[in-house]
Design an enzyme around this catalytic site. Sequence first.
Site, short mmCIF file in Angstrom:
data_model
loop_
_atom_site.label_atom_id
_atom_site.label_comp_id
_atom_site.label_asym_id
_atom_site.label_seq_id
_atom_site.Cartn_x
_atom_site.Cartn_y
_atom_site.Cartn_z
N LYS A 53 -2.46 64.45 38.41
CA LYS A 53 -3.32 65.54 38.87
C LYS A 53 -2.91 65.99 40.27
O LYS A 53 -2.87 67.20 40.56
CB LYS A 53 -4.79 65.08 38.85
N GLN A 97 -12.76 60.14 39.14
CA GLN A 97 -11.98 59.64 38.00
C GLN A 97 -12.79 58.62 37.21
O GLN A 97 -13.37 57.70 37.80
CB GLN A 97 -10.67 59.03 38.52
N ASP A 120 -14.75 68.98 36.54
CA ASP A 120 -14.65 68.35 35.23
C ASP A 120 -15.60 69.01 34.23
O ASP A 120 -15.45 68.83 33.02
CB ASP A 120 -15.02 66.86 35.32
N1 LIG Z 1 -13.16 62.46 35.71
C1 LIG Z 1 -12.20 62.38 34.82
N2 LIG Z 1 -11.61 63.52 34.37
C2 LIG Z 1 -10.60 63.47 33.44
O1 LIG Z 1 -10.08 64.51 33.03
C3 LIG Z 1 -10.16 62.18 32.97
C4 LIG Z 1 -10.80 61.04 33.49
N3 LIG Z 1 -11.80 61.17 34.39
N4 LIG Z 1 -10.42 59.80 33.07
C5 LIG Z 1 -9.34 59.60 32.12
C6 LIG Z 1 -9.12 60.79 31.23
C7 LIG Z 1 -7.75 60.83 30.62
N5 LIG Z 1 -7.11 62.00 31.16
C8 LIG Z 1 -5.76 62.33 31.00
C9 LIG Z 1 -5.10 63.19 31.86
C10 LIG Z 1 -3.76 63.44 31.73
C11 LIG Z 1 -3.02 62.84 30.74
C12 LIG Z 1 -1.56 63.11 30.64
O2 LIG Z 1 -0.96 63.69 31.54
N6 LIG Z 1 -0.88 62.70 29.57
C13 LIG Z 1 0.54 62.90 29.43
C14 LIG Z 1 1.30 61.65 29.86
C15 LIG Z 1 0.79 60.40 29.25
C16 LIG Z 1 1.29 59.12 29.94
O3 LIG Z 1 2.48 59.02 30.21
O4 LIG Z 1 0.44 58.20 30.16
C17 LIG Z 1 0.85 63.27 28.00
O5 LIG Z 1 -0.04 63.18 27.16
O6 LIG Z 1 1.96 63.68 27.74
C18 LIG Z 1 -3.65 61.99 29.86
C19 LIG Z 1 -5.02 61.75 29.99
C20 LIG Z 1 -7.97 62.64 32.00
N7 LIG Z 1 -9.14 62.01 32.06
#
Ligand SMILES: Nc1nc(=O)c2c([nH]1)NC[C@@H]1CN(c3ccc(C(=O)N[C@@H](CCC(=O)O)C(=O)O)cc3)C=[N+]21
Length: 301
Positions: A53, A97, A120
Amino acid sequence: MTLILDGKAHAERMLAEVAAGVADRIARGHRPPCLAVVLVGEDPASHVYVRGKVADCARTGIRSVEHRLPAETPQADLEALVRTLNTDPAVDGILVQLPLPAGLDAKRVLHLLDPAKDVDGFHPVNQGLLLEGLPGLRPCTPSACMSLLKAHGIDPKGTRAVVLGRSEIVGKPMALMLLEAHATVTIAHSRTRDLPGLCREADILVAAVGRPGMVEGSWVKPGAVVIDVGINRVEDVALGERIFAADPARLATLKAKGGVLCGDVRYAEAALVAGAITPVPGGVGLLTRAGLMANTLQACR
Ligand SMILES: Nc1nc(=O)c2c([nH]1)NC[C@@H]1CN(c3ccc(C(=O)N[C@@H](CCC(=O)O)C(=O)O)cc3)C=[N+]21
Ligand SMILES: [Mg+2]
């Protein structure tokens, strides 16, 4: 021919749009938008996500300020930080987060956020605005999924949509957005009877349960649009042997590296049946981050 809904490519488009919006504000003499990221504890996955992020902020010209707190932080201290950020005029967006370490009450923290800074889209005011179909800050993952559908000319109007999972963060808001787009929506969950049969009726199937490989190829209606919101790390080889039976490359990675990422959908099986499908990784996760940047710009405006 199955259309691969490429989250990376669409995230790039969304980020470019946000970057242009930020540049435009700066050209008109405004300061850049500012996102405060609050990270409590040492959960490794959370650190990875927050790093992503912060990188997206840098790419779009959004200023980010990280607040890292130890896992033992008392609830009152975390709430005091949120109150400070709420009243800080230099901060446009606040992201706490999740999940928070055991002992901290996430709901109480989220309810404390200034709804105008809740990038969010988790605050009850923003959830309520979505329920009423009014503009507000909307949860990043479902809005990014809607944007992905739109970018590929997929119109939910008149379709049967099934959303697997009923979380406040994805399942419920996703169902509301699909309904707003005139789909006929069913929310399914762990107590739903004949889940495979229900899924087979879906023209649009959204999986957001957090159970690796739960959705089998045989659950997918031929030609359906499959959106996989799950991001799971599988380390158990016995489980991998089962869910990656049609995915030898992923099984090999699991065995070689001791772990591999996969969604809630058995991608290799489902891709043979679906009309369009999002991969994991490279799908919805990257879009969630891009959605967060869009929300931060919106909060700033
Ligand atoms: N307040 C809050 N807001 C959120 O938006 C939030 C949170 N908490 N807690 C956890 C979850 C999970 N989440 C992700 C964000 C980016 C990828 C992401 O970039 N994924 C990539 C890389 C995956 C990797 O390499 O681990 C992909 O899917 O290609 C995944 C999951 C946001 N979350
Ligand atoms: Mg559930």
